[in-house]
Design a protein around this motif. Sequence first.
Motif, PDB file in Angstrom:
ATOM      1  N   ALA A  48      33.713  34.647  42.697  1.00  0.00           N
ATOM      2  CA  ALA A  48      34.648  33.570  43.048  1.00  0.00           C
ATOM      3  C   ALA A  48      36.085  33.965  42.705  1.00  0.00           C
ATOM      4  O   ALA A  48      37.003  33.728  43.497  1.00  0.00           O
ATOM      5  CB  ALA A  48      34.268  32.284  42.321  1.00  0.00           C
ATOM      6  N   TYR A  49      36.291  34.594  41.551  1.00  0.00           N
ATOM      7  CA  TYR A  49      37.636  35.011  41.162  1.00  0.00           C
ATOM      8  C   TYR A  49      38.155  36.115  42.080  1.00  0.00           C
ATOM      9  O   TYR A  49      39.325  36.115  42.475  1.00  0.00           O
ATOM     10  CB  TYR A  49      37.674  35.484  39.711  1.00  0.00           C
ATOM     11  N   ALA A  50      37.298  37.050  42.434  1.00  0.00           N
ATOM     12  CA  ALA A  50      37.701  38.125  43.349  1.00  0.00           C
ATOM     13  C   ALA A  50      38.038  37.563  44.728  1.00  0.00           C
ATOM     14  O   ALA A  50      39.054  37.939  45.330  1.00  0.00           O
ATOM     15  CB  ALA A  50      36.599  39.174  43.449  1.00  0.00           C
ATOM     16  N   ASN A  52      39.036  34.567  45.438  1.00  0.00           N
ATOM     17  CA  ASN A  52      40.290  33.828  45.308  1.00  0.00           C
ATOM     18  C   ASN A  52      41.482  34.778  45.319  1.00  0.00           C
ATOM     19  O   ASN A  52      42.478  34.532  46.012  1.00  0.00           O
ATOM     20  CB  ASN A  52      40.272  32.996  44.018  1.00  0.00           C
ATOM     21  N   GLY A  53      41.401  35.850  44.552  1.00  0.00           N
ATOM     22  CA  GLY A  53      42.501  36.818  44.495  1.00  0.00           C
ATOM     23  C   GLY A  53      42.757  37.475  45.841  1.00  0.00           C
ATOM     24  O   GLY A  53      43.912  37.641  46.259  1.00  0.00           O
ATOM     25  N   LEU A  54      41.669  37.830  46.538  1.00  0.00           N
ATOM     26  CA  LEU A  54      41.830  38.438  47.857  1.00  0.00           C
ATOM     27  C   LEU A  54      42.435  37.459  48.858  1.00  0.00           C
ATOM     28  O   LEU A  54      43.278  37.838  49.688  1.00  0.00           O
ATOM     29  CB  LEU A  54      40.484  38.959  48.361  1.00  0.00           C
ATOM     30  N   ALA A  55      42.025  36.208  48.782  1.00  0.00           N
ATOM     31  CA  ALA A  55      42.597  35.193  49.671  1.00  0.00           C
ATOM     32  C   ALA A  55      44.094  35.032  49.410  1.00  0.00           C
ATOM     33  O   ALA A  55      44.887  34.909  50.360  1.00  0.00           O
ATOM     34  CB  ALA A  55      41.876  33.858  49.483  1.00  0.00           C
ATOM     35  N   GLN A  56      44.481  35.088  48.153  1.00  0.00           N
ATOM     36  CA  GLN A  56      45.906  34.976  47.825  1.00  0.00           C
ATOM     37  C   GLN A  56      46.689  36.191  48.334  1.00  0.00           C
ATOM     38  O   GLN A  56      47.808  36.049  48.833  1.00  0.00           O
ATOM     39  CB  GLN A  56      46.098  34.809  46.316  1.00  0.00           C
ATOM     40  N   LEU A  57      46.102  37.367  48.226  1.00  0.00           N
ATOM     41  CA  LEU A  57      46.757  38.563  48.751  1.00  0.00           C
ATOM     42  C   LEU A  57      46.908  38.492  50.270  1.00  0.00           C
ATOM     43  O   LEU A  57      47.949  38.867  50.820  1.00  0.00           O
ATOM     44  CB  LEU A  57      45.977  39.813  48.360  1.00  0.00           C
ATOM     45  N   GLN A  78      48.449  25.267  44.110  1.00  0.00           N
ATOM     46  CA  GLN A  78      47.100  24.724  44.322  1.00  0.00           C
ATOM     47  C   GLN A  78      46.051  25.734  43.890  1.00  0.00           C
ATOM     48  O   GLN A  78      45.045  25.378  43.274  1.00  0.00           O
ATOM     49  CB  GLN A  78      46.893  24.348  45.798  1.00  0.00           C
ATOM     50  N   ALA A  79      46.293  26.994  44.176  1.00  0.00           N
ATOM     51  CA  ALA A  79      45.349  28.041  43.781  1.00  0.00           C
ATOM     52  C   ALA A  79      45.243  28.105  42.256  1.00  0.00           C
ATOM     53  O   ALA A  79      44.144  28.289  41.713  1.00  0.00           O
ATOM     54  CB  ALA A  79      45.779  29.387  44.344  1.00  0.00           C
ATOM     55  N   ALA A  80      46.355  27.948  41.560  1.00  0.00           N
ATOM     56  CA  ALA A  80      46.335  27.968  40.094  1.00  0.00           C
ATOM     57  C   ALA A  80      45.547  26.771  39.550  1.00  0.00           C
ATOM     58  O   ALA A  80      44.776  26.912  38.590  1.00  0.00           O
ATOM     59  CB  ALA A  80      47.756  27.958  39.544  1.00  0.00           C
ATOM     60  N   GLN A  81      45.708  25.618  40.161  1.00  0.00           N
ATOM     61  CA  GLN A  81      44.950  24.436  39.737  1.00  0.00           C
ATOM     62  C   GLN A  81      43.455  24.631  39.995  1.00  0.00           C
ATOM     63  O   GLN A  81      42.626  24.302  39.149  1.00  0.00           O
ATOM     64  CB  GLN A  81      45.455  23.189  40.471  1.00  0.00           C
ATOM     65  N   ASP A  82      43.142  25.168  41.164  1.00  0.00           N
ATOM     66  CA  ASP A  82      41.729  25.426  41.498  1.00  0.00           C
ATOM     67  C   ASP A  82      41.126  26.431  40.529  1.00  0.00           C
ATOM     68  O   ASP A  82      39.979  26.279  40.082  1.00  0.00           O
ATOM     69  CB  ASP A  82      41.604  25.943  42.935  1.00  0.00           C
ATOM     70  N   LEU A  83      41.888  27.474  40.198  1.00  0.00           N
ATOM     71  CA  LEU A  83      41.406  28.493  39.275  1.00  0.00           C
ATOM     72  C   LEU A  83      41.183  27.906  37.885  1.00  0.00           C
ATOM     73  O   LEU A  83      40.167  28.188  37.241  1.00  0.00           O
ATOM     74  CB  LEU A  83      42.385  29.663  39.204  1.00  0.00           C
ATOM     75  N   ALA A  84      42.106  27.063  37.431  1.00  0.00           N
ATOM     76  CA  ALA A  84      41.960  26.433  36.115  1.00  0.00           C
ATOM     77  C   ALA A  84      40.700  25.560  36.079  1.00  0.00           C
ATOM     78  O   ALA A  84      39.949  25.570  35.094  1.00  0.00           O
ATOM     79  CB  ALA A  84      43.193  25.611  35.784  1.00  0.00           C
ATOM     80  N   GLU A  85      40.456  24.834  37.161  1.00  0.00           N
ATOM     81  CA  GLU A  85      39.256  23.986  37.239  1.00  0.00           C
ATOM     82  C   GLU A  85      37.987  24.849  37.251  1.00  0.00           C
ATOM     83  O   GLU A  85      37.008  24.529  36.585  1.00  0.00           O
ATOM     84  CB  GLU A  85      39.307  23.109  38.496  1.00  0.00           C
ATOM     85  N   LEU A  87      37.661  27.864  35.958  1.00  0.00           N
ATOM     86  CA  LEU A  87      37.507  28.426  34.617  1.00  0.00           C
ATOM     87  C   LEU A  87      36.871  27.414  33.673  1.00  0.00           C
ATOM     88  O   LEU A  87      35.989  27.757  32.882  1.00  0.00           O
ATOM     89  CB  LEU A  87      38.859  28.891  34.064  1.00  0.00           C
ATOM     90  N   LYS A  88      37.312  26.173  33.777  1.00  0.00           N
ATOM     91  CA  LYS A  88      36.762  25.112  32.930  1.00  0.00           C
ATOM     92  C   LYS A  88      35.267  24.925  33.211  1.00  0.00           C
ATOM     93  O   LYS A  88      34.456  24.865  32.283  1.00  0.00           O
ATOM     94  CB  LYS A  88      37.518  23.805  33.180  1.00  0.00           C
ATOM     95  N   LYS A  89      34.899  24.859  34.488  1.00  0.00           N
ATOM     96  CA  LYS A  89      33.495  24.673  34.854  1.00  0.00           C
ATOM     97  C   LYS A  89      32.644  25.864  34.418  1.00  0.00           C
ATOM     98  O   LYS A  89      31.521  25.691  33.944  1.00  0.00           O
ATOM     99  CB  LYS A  89      33.357  24.442  36.354  1.00  0.00           C
ATOM    100  N   ASP A  90      33.188  27.071  34.574  1.00  0.00           N
ATOM    101  CA  ASP A  90      32.440  28.264  34.168  1.00  0.00           C
ATOM    102  C   ASP A  90      32.224  28.283  32.654  1.00  0.00           C
ATOM    103  O   ASP A  90      31.142  28.644  32.180  1.00  0.00           O
ATOM    104  CB  ASP A  90      33.159  29.533  34.622  1.00  0.00           C
ATOM    105  N   ALA A  91      33.248  27.901  31.905  1.00  0.00           N
ATOM    106  CA  ALA A  91      33.118  27.855  30.447  1.00  0.00           C
ATOM    107  C   ALA A  91      32.078  26.804  30.039  1.00  0.00           C
ATOM    108  O   ALA A  91      31.251  27.050  29.147  1.00  0.00           O
ATOM    109  CB  ALA A  91      34.465  27.549  29.803  1.00  0.00           C
ATOM    110  N   GLU A  92      32.098  25.662  30.699  1.00  0.00           N
ATOM    111  CA  GLU A  92      31.115  24.610  30.403  1.00  0.00           C
ATOM    112  C   GLU A  92      29.700  25.086  30.729  1.00  0.00           C
ATOM    113  O   GLU A  92      28.754  24.783  29.993  1.00  0.00           O
ATOM    114  CB  GLU A  92      31.438  23.344  31.204  1.00  0.00           C
TER     115      GLU A  92
END
Length: 125
Positions: A48-50, A52-57, A78-85, A87-92
């Motif tokens: 998911a992180y990869a 996201n990064g590729l989509a941003q590029l 928006q991408a930063a907010q989505d990423l933060a969310e 990260l939170k879900k993955d940590a949980e």
Amino acid sequence: MNNFNFDPKQFDTKQIESMMFGPARAYAALSVDFTEKLVNAQLDASKAYADNGLAQLRSLMNVKDAEGLRSYMEGQQQAAQDLAERLKKDAEKVVSLQQEFVQQGQKLTEENVKQAQQTTAKTAK
């Protein structure tokens, strides 16, 4: 000469199985299951992180003028907010997996202690 005659037919492995090998296998199975779930969660998150990064590029490569740059920057927020969310879900999810592992490990330990006490009581009689 050795007067010790060992007859494997008379050797009772049930007690060793119930007190040592059975619990060891159960804990190993629990550990392998936990590891599999944790690795899968990490792989899902990494993908998911990869992505996201590729989509941003790709979005950045489409910037051709000031309006495109403004649109890209808004998308970054928006991408930063989505990423933060995410990260939170993955940590949980990882915390939940760890709590489940601890609970199952405690339950397994309690069952093994109870079984060992019963076996010891039977042997003492």
